[in-house]
Design an enzyme around this catalytic site. Structure first.
Site, PDB file in Angstrom:
ATOM      1  N   CYS A   7       0.813  -1.227   0.000  1.00  0.00           N
ATOM      2  CA  CYS A   7       0.000   0.000   0.000  1.00  0.00           C
ATOM      3  C   CYS A   7       0.842   1.271   0.000  1.00  0.00           C
ATOM      4  O   CYS A   7       0.642   2.167  -0.826  1.00  0.00           O
ATOM      5  CB  CYS A   7      -0.994  -0.013   1.154  1.00  0.00           C
ATOM      6  SG  CYS A   7      -0.250  -0.016   2.804  1.00  0.00           S
ATOM      7  N   HIS A  60      -2.738   1.234   6.836  1.00  0.00           N
ATOM      8  CA  HIS A  60      -3.050   1.163   5.399  1.00  0.00           C
ATOM      9  C   HIS A  60      -3.132   2.568   4.825  1.00  0.00           C
ATOM     10  O   HIS A  60      -3.473   3.534   5.531  1.00  0.00           O
ATOM     11  CB  HIS A  60      -4.377   0.432   5.164  1.00  0.00           C
ATOM     12  CG  HIS A  60      -4.612   0.026   3.739  1.00  0.00           C
ATOM     13  ND1 HIS A  60      -3.758  -0.807   3.055  1.00  0.00           N
ATOM     14  CD2 HIS A  60      -5.596   0.369   2.860  1.00  0.00           C
ATOM     15  CE1 HIS A  60      -4.214  -0.990   1.831  1.00  0.00           C
ATOM     16  NE2 HIS A  60      -5.329  -0.282   1.685  1.00  0.00           N
ATOM     17  N   HIS A  90      -5.914   1.732  -4.207  1.00  0.00           N
ATOM     18  CA  HIS A  90      -4.913   1.290  -3.239  1.00  0.00           C
ATOM     19  C   HIS A  90      -4.492  -0.137  -3.531  1.00  0.00           C
ATOM     20  O   HIS A  90      -5.225  -0.915  -4.158  1.00  0.00           O
ATOM     21  CB  HIS A  90      -5.463   1.390  -1.808  1.00  0.00           C
ATOM     22  CG  HIS A  90      -6.732   0.612  -1.563  1.00  0.00           C
ATOM     23  ND1 HIS A  90      -6.864  -0.311  -0.564  1.00  0.00           N
ATOM     24  CD2 HIS A  90      -7.940   0.633  -2.198  1.00  0.00           C
ATOM     25  CE1 HIS A  90      -8.082  -0.826  -0.557  1.00  0.00           C
ATOM     26  NE2 HIS A  90      -8.754  -0.263  -1.558  1.00  0.00           N
TER      27      HIS A  90
END
Length: 301
Positions: free
Chosen positions: A207, A260, A272
């Site tokens: 990520c 994240h 993402h």
């Protein structure tokens, strides 16, 4: 032979031929294409290249009379040909030879753009659902219109249905299009790429590797971890997010500030690198999983 009479006849003949070759007009033409645009072409035929798209109401200087259904015209310094079927020609008032007529008023811009209101929207090879799908546009994406058709817009990549877009003028488009939007558009090309833990290249992303890679292509350096990216740029709330902002989350009981990160693309959506199972995907911020885990947005540009 009467020499003077012969010269006189030759001169008259040359003048006549000259006028036939370049039939100049002092006239203004107005494009009459309700709901579409008129192509300004390099030659007087439909096979020649398109120089400009002239919207309904655009005024041009008419340089020659109608020949085989085409007018030669000039628009903003570009000379070409348009079909006489879609041009209303008005002859200008006579003026003294030494007087230069004032140029006709022209619209500020003849460009029209569309913005997708409900996506992903299929791009097709022709103006009907019977044609092949050749691509897609996500919600919030914009495109310049080449031609307006009945229920369809022709854009550079193909055709899209008018049912799922809204039309915006050039001024609104130019005011809203930003470097952040450019970055978001760039990031969208990686949808479907695979997730690799520790990856930060198109061969595989995690990520924070994904967001740092995208921004690196525009000359920006981001910290390598989710928590570290909380220190990049300036903070923005969820309601203030703009395309290109990074969105950061924390889920579970991890002993870190964040777990994240993704890149906001507009319309409550972000792209993402999610998991090894799904790779790079687009998700909705409104999903409860992300709403409850949101810890902040950061504006980098």
């Amino acid at each position: 032979m009467n020499f003077k009479r012969t010269v006189s006849r030759l001169t008259a003949g040359l003048l006549l031929v000259s006028s036939l070759i370049t039939p100049a007009l002092a006239a203004t033409g107005t494009v009459n294409t309700e709901g579409s645009s008129l192509r300004l072409r390099s030659e007087a035929n439909t096979s020649s290249s398109v120089l400009k798209q002239l919207s309904h109401g655009t005024q041009v200087d008419v340089l020659s009379g109608l020949v085989d259904g085409w007018y030669q015209v000039s628009y903003k310094g570009t000379t070409g040909y348009v079909s006489g079927d879609y041009l209303t020609v008005t002859e200008d008032s006579a003026a003294a030879p030494q007087t230069t007529a004032a140029p006709a008023a022209e619209p500020a811009s003849d460009k029209v753009y569309i913005k997708v209101t409900e996506g992903p929207l299929n791009i097709r090879s022709g103006p009907s659902t019977d044609y092949d799908r050749v691509g897609s546009l996500y919600t919030g994406r914009t495109a310049e219109v080449v031609e307006k058709l009945d229920g369809w817009y022709h854009i550079s990549d193909g055709y899209v249905s008018a049912d799922y877009v809204t039309e915006i003028d050039a001024a609104a488009y130019e005011a809203s299009y930003s470097k952040g939007q450019e970055i978001a558009d760039y990031a969208l090309q990686f949808k479907g790429y695979r997730y690799v833990h520790g990856g930060s290249s198109p061969s595989g992303f995690d990520c924070s590797g994904f967001t740092s890679y995208v921004y690196k292509q525009f000359g920006y350096s981001l910290n390598r971890t989710c928590s570290g990216q909380l220190d990049n740029g300036t903070p923005v709330s969820m309601s203030e997010l703009q395309p290109g902002d990074i969105v950061i989350f924390k889920k579970g009981n991890a002993n870190t500030r964040a777990t994240h990160v993704g890149l906001y693309i507009g319309n409550q959506q972000f792209i993402h690198a999610s998991t090894a199972k799904v790779g790079v995907i687009i998700s909705k911020l409104s999903d409860a999983y992300y709403t409850t885990g949101f810890v902040g947005g950061r504006r980098i540009v």
